[in-house]
Design an enzyme around this catalytic site. Structure first.
Site, PDB file in Angstrom:
ATOM      1  CD  GLU A   1     -67.005   3.398 -30.041  1.00 23.04           C
ATOM      2  OE1 GLU A   1     -67.800   3.104 -29.125  1.00 23.04           O
ATOM      3  OE2 GLU A   1     -67.384   3.859 -31.135  1.00 23.04           O
TER       4      GLU A   1
ATOM      5  CD  GLU B   1     -67.884   6.368 -25.936  1.00 27.82           C
ATOM      6  OE1 GLU B   1     -68.956   6.001 -26.490  1.00 27.82           O
ATOM      7  OE2 GLU B   1     -66.899   6.801 -26.582  1.00 27.82           O
TER       8      GLU B   1
END
Length: 472
Positions: free
Chosen positions: A176, A370
């Site tokens: 991320e 995810e």
């Protein structure tokens, strides 16, 4: 519609699952010194933070995967996993980050872990840096704001590429990575002195990590020519709250500045056309060299991976509306969507929108690494009847199937997470994402025994049928 080589599996992170934070020669990481939401919201240095005396942090023992990995991988194999996304803890390999030689005990641990995966027919998908770095690099250099970290990261990745070249063929650089522009300590190990420009620090760190990522791509292609390297971003499509032109533009601007700016560097290898105006607005002046820009251009990633948990809505400045929480940022509550008990809005179709938008712009293979739902749960009769999780995953996977039919090359899907682990955003065990219940609470009490939830056998049947039973 799922291809025969579609990579089904699950995802975790070392600092949320391994535990053993001071075993096996491991050095302290930035994830070891502040628990959960304190680290997540942390920016400025509280007095004496570096001299903290460690009490109990859930991540220090987590679910003790370090000592239970064979059992955990056996459970993943029972579900039929084709892929397991995990991360290497950098300070397990180089305890201080700047050590002359790597820690052999740490290298051997991951050798054993990867061997166990491969023995069970599971391909490792390895994140090189997942929200932790050697704490010594923060103390010595203030983390990624210093370009020395590029040099140390390159040494680290070359070490693990050489060591695991015959075991790992899929790699991710930074988890991320777009979060670092605002979460400088959480994602970059950097403390912003009070009164200084957070944006200046955040975008400089992003640049430094982008250069480091490109050098990692270069190294991987030299050492493991048949391997693929991807970037990883948090991506939530941002909808305009209304069709007012100012709402539409505000949503577009927020999405590109907070979510896709990083992709321009990692995928296209160049700064976006709007960066000059953005940097003028934010009073940002980056230290960038021509050599670094050339490196970005020459060594882009092979694919894009991303986390998807929700969409967000946004509106023009001055709009007053109810705010809802999100993964890395908040948005205006969308009245058309339901929310989890933590306020994260549930939007399966948003995943199809995300896949279409990302492929439309970047034309790279995509990997959903995810996706899941965190819920407070209780073990009853050695299981959890988590029909809500089955429905959540099913509805999202149906949208993945639609996106594949749209023509998008989706490499795989690793749901978050195979078993309950410590939540990144809250530092709790009680926010449970797993298909497997782990008997440990927020205080670290419990047997650490694993129990299959109802969703375990459901996901097993999805993988066995290659998604064929989703519409049943």
């Amino acid at each position: 519609m799922f291809s025969k080589d579609f990579l089904w599996g699950g995802a975790t992170a070392a600092n949320q699952i391994e535990g053993a934070y001071n075993e096996g020669g491991k050095g302290l990481s930035t994830a070891d010194i502040l628990p959960g939401k304190e680290r997540f919201n942390y920016l400025f240095d509280p007095q004496g933070m570096m001299d903290t005396k460690f009490d109990f942090y859930p991540s220090h023992k987590a679910i003790d995967h370090y000592h239970h990995y064979k059992e955990d991988i056996a459970l993943m194999a029972e579900m039929g996993f084709k892929c397991y996304r995990l991360s290497i803890s950098w300070p397990r390999i180089y305890p201080n980050g700047y050590d002359e030689i790597p820690n052999e005990e740490g290298l051997q641990y991951y050798d054993d872990l990867f061997d166990e995966c491969l023995k069970n027919g599971i391909q490792p998908l390895v994140t090189l840096s997942h929200f932790e770095m050697p704490l010594a690099l923060t103390k010595e250099y203030n983390g990624w704001i210093d370009k020395k970290c590029i040099e140390y990261f390159e040494k680290y990745v070359r070490t693990v590429f050489e060591r695991y070249q015959n075991k790992v063929k899929y790699w991710l650089t930074f988890n991320e990575v777009n979060s670092v522009t605002k979460l400088t300590f959480h994602s970059g190990g950097t403390i912003v002195p009070k009164g200084e420009n957070v944006d200046q620090y955040g975008y400089q760190i992003l640049h430094n990590q982008a250069v480091a990522s490109s050098l990692a791509v270069k190294a991987c292609h030299e050492i493991i020519p048949d391997a693929k390297v991807g970037c990883m971003v948090q991506y939530s499509p941002i909808y305009p709250y209304s069709c007012h032109p100012d709402d539409v533009f505000a949503a577009m601007e927020l999405e590109r500045d907070r979510e896709t700016f990083a992709l321009e560097l990692f995928v296209k290898g160049e700064y976006p056309y709007y960066s000059k105006r953005l940097f003028n607005k934010l009073d940002v002046n980056l230290d960038v060299t021509k050599e670094e820009l050339d490196i970005l251009k020459q060594y882009p990633v092979d694919f894009i991976s991303f986390s998807y948990y929700m969409s967000l809505a946004w509106a023009r400045e001055g709009f007053i509306g109810e705010i809802t929480k999100g993964n890395q940022m908040s948005g205006i509550k969308n009245p058309n969507l339901e929310s989890t008990e933590w306020g994260w809005q549930i939007d399966p179709k948003g995943l199809r929108i995300a896949l279409n938008k990302l492929y439309d712009t970047y034309r790279k293979p995509l990997f959903i690494v995810e996706n899941g739902i965190g819920v407070k749960e209780e073990l009853k009769h050695d299981t959890v009847e988590d029909d809500y999780r089955i429905d959540y995953l099913k509805q999202h996977l149906l949208q993945v199937e639609e996106a594949i039919e749209d023509g998008i090359p989706v490499m795989g899907y690793t749901m978050w997470a195979p078993m309950d682990i410590v939540s990144n955003s809250t530092g709790e065990m009680s926010k449970r994402y797993g298909l497997i219940y782990v008997d440990v609470d927020d205080k670290g009490n419990g047997t650490f025994k694993r129990y299959k939830k109802k969703s375990f056998n459901w996901y097993k049947s999805v993988i066995k049928s290659n998604g064929g039973n989703l519409k049943i």
